[in-house]
Design a protein around this motif. Structure first.
Motif, PDB file in Angstrom:
ATOM      1  N   ASN A   1       7.132   0.611  -7.483  1.00 10.75           N
ATOM      2  CA  ASN A   1       5.374   0.415  -7.011  1.00 10.75           C
ATOM      3  C   ASN A   1       5.573   2.013  -7.610  1.00 10.75           C
ATOM      4  O   ASN A   1       6.577   2.778  -7.995  1.00 10.75           O
TER       5      ASN A   1
ATOM      6  N   GLU B   1      -0.349   9.280   5.859  1.00  8.10           N
ATOM      7  CA  GLU B   1      -2.081   8.729   6.423  1.00  8.10           C
ATOM      8  C   GLU B   1      -1.763  10.251   7.935  1.00  8.10           C
ATOM      9  O   GLU B   1      -1.962  10.808   8.495  1.00  8.10           O
TER      10      GLU B   1
ATOM     11  N   ASN C   1       9.376   3.477  -0.480  1.00  9.63           N
ATOM     12  CA  ASN C   1       8.806   2.515  -1.215  1.00  9.63           C
ATOM     13  C   ASN C   1       9.691   2.570  -2.532  1.00  9.63           C
ATOM     14  O   ASN C   1       9.081   3.436  -4.005  1.00  9.63           O
TER      15      ASN C   1
ATOM     16  N   ILE D   1       0.580  -0.920  -0.110  1.00  9.83           N
ATOM     17  CA  ILE D   1      -0.170   0.114   0.236  1.00  9.83           C
ATOM     18  C   ILE D   1       0.671   1.143   0.288  1.00  9.83           C
ATOM     19  O   ILE D   1       2.072   1.482   0.992  1.00  9.83           O
ATOM     20  N   THR D   2       0.783   2.427  -1.200  1.00  8.47           N
ATOM     21  CA  THR D   2       2.287   3.324  -0.729  1.00  8.47           C
ATOM     22  C   THR D   2       1.279   4.297  -1.774  1.00  8.47           C
ATOM     23  O   THR D   2       1.591   5.366  -2.654  1.00  8.47           O
TER      24      THR D   2
ATOM     25  N   TYR E   1       1.610   3.865   5.699  1.00  5.89           N
ATOM     26  CA  TYR E   1       2.179   5.062   4.862  1.00  5.89           C
ATOM     27  C   TYR E   1       2.535   5.668   4.910  1.00  5.89           C
ATOM     28  O   TYR E   1       1.261   6.696   6.001  1.00  5.89           O
TER      29      TYR E   1
ATOM     30  N   MET F   1      -2.079   1.294   9.566  1.00  4.30           N
ATOM     31  CA  MET F   1      -1.401   2.173   8.248  1.00  4.30           C
ATOM     32  C   MET F   1      -0.226   2.211   7.856  1.00  4.30           C
ATOM     33  O   MET F   1       0.577   3.034   9.496  1.00  4.30           O
TER      34      MET F   1
ATOM     35  N   ARG G   1      -2.602   6.792  -0.247  1.00 11.07           N
ATOM     36  CA  ARG G   1      -3.682   7.462   1.609  1.00 11.07           C
ATOM     37  C   ARG G   1      -4.864   5.996   1.167  1.00 11.07           C
ATOM     38  O   ARG G   1      -5.562   5.850  -0.187  1.00 11.07           O
ATOM     39  N   PHE G   2      -5.440   5.549   1.879  1.00 11.84           N
ATOM     40  CA  PHE G   2      -6.718   4.937   1.939  1.00 11.84           C
ATOM     41  C   PHE G   2      -8.197   5.798   2.050  1.00 11.84           C
ATOM     42  O   PHE G   2      -8.248   6.416   3.452  1.00 11.84           O
TER      43      PHE G   2
ATOM     44  N   TYR H   1      -8.109  -1.714   8.225  1.00 11.60           N
ATOM     45  CA  TYR H   1      -7.542  -0.234   7.798  1.00 11.60           C
ATOM     46  C   TYR H   1      -8.823   1.518   8.361  1.00 11.60           C
ATOM     47  O   TYR H   1      -9.798   0.718   8.414  1.00 11.60           O
TER      48      TYR H   1
END
Length: 558
Positions: free
Chosen positions: A349, A221, A329, A83-84, A218, A216, A86-87, A200
């Motif tokens: 990535n 975040e 990353n 996961i590179t 990354y 999280m 924001r979610f 998450y």
């Protein structure tokens, strides 16, 4: 201003500032006997350097001593996993109608409980680089996540001797407690609560200056989560919260021009902010991502000293890589001298990132006292010419509230979704937690009462023809030098156009007029949707919608 850390006995208790439920759950964790306080950037660097999995490159930190580090400090690389980015779907705000705070508070209690057998680090920073606005933020994070903590302390302002003095000299705001953020990147929601709960979670209580970042890894975040809470404080104290860039031009005749630019990712916000214009002007940079504007004085304050940049823009050999502090990353390799160096392009990535030193911009300032002269909404709307000027305060502000870009051709759309419809993010700030009307009214005040000019720059394509950076920067230079010849854009009464050869709208072309009307209708529908979205939390005053309907009405008359 500064925030409150310590309380007199009579200030402690239910219903008093700093003592809400979610905050009480979070703050207590900071005082556990498994918590170690990190008191310096040098200590954080050593912990990150020795953390398992850290890649200690052979790239020196440029002038590390000026940044609070040892002279032999090296650029640290750490990779988080798959996961590179924001979610956004994990974001929950206390007070939003669709948020079950009682349930999330229990999840938070469980998350904190399960860190009892872990060593936790407590780090502190300041957000806001001038004594007029400085808030203290605290981060609690488990052992093993030292690189996140170190990057967090680099991104914001660590507690140096100078800044501790500056903070002590600032005025304490009694009802604004320090920011407290609990984090556990190892958290797995399904371990503690029902399987339907998220894996998450970023959970914020902006009214009480606290939050949790769970599951999280990354760094974005942590950066944006912290800014979310700092912007909430600023919003309560007469400031406009700005996710954008600001720069000051000083011309040969001594005149100055302060420009603020706001745009979504890929619209050129950082490019415009850092453009040097071939040395034509003396340019000073406030920041390219996070600042605030005082709505009374129109002066502006940067919230962060450093930059969080995409490394894809800086290939091996780029001069900008000299100013890297930490990298996330990206890959690494050995150069011709056998030294470990980073591979900055997005090979491993997408969205490789780095914290870049404030020294990258030798013309950086922490505050611009001169009042802001102009706001530029950066958009990728193929129906708009490269530049227009918005004269009505309501229209100027509502176009920022409907700041838009075109959908990516790679985006997978649900059936029935118009691929030409605009993607809207009000004021280019997805981290806002306050009512949208707060931003609307403050930007409107800048235009209406403080005589700030407002423009839209289309940095994408105009009806299939690419607007190049040279066009955008040329337009900016013409505006700064007061030689841009704006004239009424018929049939509109509140919009002027600066005609650029090859990009002049043909208002007799019915196909073009219809396309322009469709995109303005997108904005109308967005504003209408705010009346029911989140139970009307983001509903705007009637004049906002009226200003857009007036534009559509003019197009209907053609």
């Amino acid at each position: 201003m500064s925030t409150k850390t310590y309380y007199k006995t009579e200030e402690i208790g239910k219903g008093k500032p700093g003592f809400a439920r979610t905050r009480s759950i979070i703050e207590a964790a900071f005082y556990g006997n498994n918590v170690t306080k990190i008191t310096s950037l040098k200590e954080a660097y050593k912990l990150a350097k020795d953390s398992p999995g850290t890649i200690v490159t052979d790239m020196p930190v440029y002038k590390g001593e000026e940044l609070g580090l040892e002279p032999e400090a090296k650029v640290l690389l750490f990779n988080d996993g798959p996961i590179t980015g924001r979610f956004a779907a994990a974001r929950r705000i206390v007070g939003d109608p669709d948020v079950d705070s009682a349930r999330l508070d229990k999840s938070l209690m469980n998350a904190i409980y399960y860190t009892r057998f872990q060593k936790l680090y407590h780090a502190e920073v300041y957000i806001g680089l001038d004594s007029e606005f400085m808030v203290k933020a605290h981060l609690l994070i488990p052992e093993g996540q030292e690189n996140l903590m170190y990057s967090w302390m680099l991104n914001f302002q660590y507690l140096s001797i100078d800044y501790v003095k500056k903070y002590k000299d600032s005025k304490v705001i009694p009802n604004e407690p320090d920011i407290y953020i609990f984090s556990d990147p190892f958290w797995k929601g399904t371990r503690y609560v029902e399987a339907a709960d998220p894996e998450y979670l970023t959970y914020f209580d902006p009214a009480n200056n606290c939050g949790a970042i769970l599951g999280m890894k990354y760094f974005g975040e942590f950066k944006k989560g912290t800014l979310t809470l700092a912007w909430a404080i600023a919003n309560r104290h007469k400031y406009v919260c700005c996710h954008g860039g600001q720069k000051k031009y000083t011309l040969e005749n001594g005149k100055t021009f302060v420009a603020s630019v706001f745009g979504l990712s890929g619209t050129g916000k950082s490019t415009i902010t850092h453009a040097k214009h071939d040395g034509k002007y003396d340019v000073t940079i406030l920041h390219d991502d996070a600042f605030i504007i005082n709505t009374d004085t129109c002066s502006s304050i940067a919230l962060e000293p450093s930059y969080f940049d995409k490394t894809n823009d800086y290939p091996a050999g780029s001069a900008a890589n000299k100013f890297l502090l930490t990298v996330q990353n990206c890959s690494a390799t050995l150069n011709e001298d056998g030294k470990v160096v980073i591979v900055t392009e997005d090979i491993r990535n997408g969205n490789g990132r780095a914290i870049k030193s404030k020294l990258w911009s030798p013309n950086r300032v922490n505050k611009i006292d001169d009042p802001v002269n102009a706001i530029f909404w950066l958009m990728k709307d193929p129906t708009l010419p490269p530049v227009i000027k918005l004269n009505g305060a309501s229209l100027a502000s509502v176009m920022g509230a409907t700041l838009a870009t075109k959908r990516s051709s790679a985006e997978r759309l649900a059936k029935g979704i118009d691929p030409n419809a605009l993607v809207v993010e009000p004021y280019a700030n997805p981290f806002r937690t306050h009512a949208l009307s707060d931003d609307y009214n403050k930007f409107k005040k800048l235009v209406d009462e403080k005589n700030v000019d407002c423009y839209i720059l289309n940095t994408g394509e105009f009806m299939g023809k690419k607007v190049e950076p040279k066009h955008t920067l040329g337009i900016l230079e013409a505006i700064v030098e007061n030689r841009a010849n704006f004239k009424p854009w018929v049939p509109f009464s509140d919009i002027e156009i600066f005609e650029i050869e090859g990009f002049i709208p043909d208002m007799t072309d019915k196909k073009y007029v219809q396309a322009l009307k469709d995109r303005m209708d997108d904005r109308v529908e967005f504003i209408k949707s705010r009346e029911t979205f989140k139970e009307g939390k983001d509903k705007l005053p009637k004049d906002a919608l009226d200003a857009l309907i007036k534009v559509v009405s003019k197009l209907n008359s053609l």
